[in-house]
Design a protein around this motif. Sequence first.
Motif, PDB file in Angstrom:
ATOM      1  N   GLY A  40      -7.524   2.047  -2.987  1.00  0.00           N
ATOM      2  CA  GLY A  40      -6.682   2.158  -4.170  1.00  0.00           C
ATOM      3  C   GLY A  40      -6.833   0.913  -5.029  1.00  0.00           C
ATOM      4  N   HIS A  75      -4.984  -1.274  -8.272  1.00  0.00           N
ATOM      5  CA  HIS A  75      -3.821  -1.479  -9.138  1.00  0.00           C
ATOM      6  C   HIS A  75      -4.139  -2.634 -10.079  1.00  0.00           C
ATOM      7  N   VAL A  98      -2.851  -4.938 -13.330  1.00  0.00           N
ATOM      8  CA  VAL A  98      -1.720  -5.359 -14.160  1.00  0.00           C
ATOM      9  C   VAL A  98      -2.228  -6.374 -15.171  1.00  0.00           C
ATOM     10  N   THR A 150      -5.694  -5.589  -7.862  1.00  0.00           N
ATOM     11  CA  THR A 150      -5.448  -5.507  -6.419  1.00  0.00           C
ATOM     12  C   THR A 150      -6.151  -4.280  -5.855  1.00  0.00           C
ATOM     13  N   CYS A 198      -5.097  -5.696   1.750  1.00  0.00           N
ATOM     14  CA  CYS A 198      -5.031  -5.836   0.286  1.00  0.00           C
ATOM     15  C   CYS A 198      -5.732  -7.120  -0.144  1.00  0.00           C
ATOM     16  N   SER A 208      -6.020  -9.397  -3.867  1.00  0.00           N
ATOM     17  CA  SER A 208      -5.683  -9.533  -5.286  1.00  0.00           C
ATOM     18  C   SER A 208      -6.504 -10.650  -5.917  1.00  0.00           C
ATOM     19  N   GLN A 265      -6.297   2.009 -20.795  1.00  0.00           N
ATOM     20  CA  GLN A 265      -6.374   2.343 -19.367  1.00  0.00           C
ATOM     21  C   GLN A 265      -7.733   2.925 -19.008  1.00  0.00           C
ATOM     22  N   ASN A 281      -7.501   6.220  -5.682  1.00  0.00           N
ATOM     23  CA  ASN A 281      -6.402   6.308  -6.648  1.00  0.00           C
ATOM     24  C   ASN A 281      -6.369   5.030  -7.485  1.00  0.00           C
ATOM     25  N   PHE A 282      -5.849   5.167  -8.696  1.00  0.00           N
ATOM     26  CA  PHE A 282      -5.856   4.053  -9.644  1.00  0.00           C
ATOM     27  C   PHE A 282      -4.591   4.097 -10.495  1.00  0.00           C
ATOM     28  N   ASP A 283      -3.970   2.942 -10.670  1.00  0.00           N
ATOM     29  CA  ASP A 283      -2.868   2.875 -11.625  1.00  0.00           C
ATOM     30  C   ASP A 283      -2.951   1.544 -12.370  1.00  0.00           C
ATOM     31  N   CYS A 284      -2.364   1.531 -13.552  1.00  0.00           N
ATOM     32  CA  CYS A 284      -2.582   0.409 -14.464  1.00  0.00           C
ATOM     33  C   CYS A 284      -1.313   0.132 -15.276  1.00  0.00           C
ATOM     34  N   GLU A 285      -0.986  -1.144 -15.399  1.00  0.00           N
ATOM     35  CA  GLU A 285       0.115  -1.580 -16.252  1.00  0.00           C
ATOM     36  C   GLU A 285      -0.460  -2.486 -17.340  1.00  0.00           C
TER      37      GLU A 285
END
Length: 307
Positions: A226, A228, A230, A239, A246, A248, A265, A284-288
């Motif tokens: 995964g 992440h 930010v 990360t 993990c 980072s 994104q 999976n991928f998520d972004c802020e």
Amino acid sequence: GNCYYSSLCFSESGNRGKCLQPCRLPYTASINNQNLASGYLISTNDLNYISRLSEIEKAGVDSLKIEGRMRRGAYVAQAVDSYNKVLKQKGNAACETQKLERVFSRGKFNTGYYFDNNISKNIINTNYQNHRGVKVGTVVKCEKFKDLNKITIKVNNYTPSCGDGLKFVFNGVECSMGVGNSNKIANNIFEVFSKTKTQSGAEVFLTLDNLNEQKLLSKSLKLPIGAHFVSKTNKAVLTLSYNNICCSVESPDVCAAAKNSPATQQQIYDSVNRFNDTNFELSNFDCELENVFIPKSVINEMRRSAV
């Protein structure tokens, strides 16, 4: 006891990878000089438990041994993939069996003495002792073409491809060829060229699907990770995580507020999802994101460092 035969006769143990496969030779059975049978009298069909996996699992079996030492890599790849899919209920047993037949099959599979109730006719195949493949058509005609034979075949759901292997069976006689050039002359009608000579009406079997084998051998096991990301006006952090592991990495420079082209994104995702020759793949991928500008080179370096 077949697997002890090589050890008994030749001191070459099948359990040590040295089997000379005497069980695959032709034999004649006789009593008082009267022949009773001839052919591949102790050559077994191959085991295939893919349709009985649920029963095996319920019985408490923890692991399965898949034959591979004397098989092509593509067979091992297909067997592992097919059994895995059926075990995880992501594949149909009948469909996966057809895939296995394509990479190696003596014409029929068996489910052993236990499931087949010790019926020997379901275990032994006296007619074929090697890879027969799957039937894909019939020979329409075979005629001389220069120093080769031009073989016209009528096929079903198959298109000849360079590097394929075909086997022709006519009245029990087998001959094989490798596909080089092929011409499509009508729907489901192709011409292939070979030094092999066969007869019209011969059955055509596909013994080597070159494109399929390349696809199977190109597969590699990747660890799903995964990501992440930010990004704020003061810094960016990527990360990567696998299970409880993990890592980072912070951007080396302060992220500046965007004046014209803020990072999106999709841009971040495209730069992060470039694992190529690594042991990882993005699951999976998520972004802020805030309104910042981040050079691609910075994201790429963060990814490399995190990997």
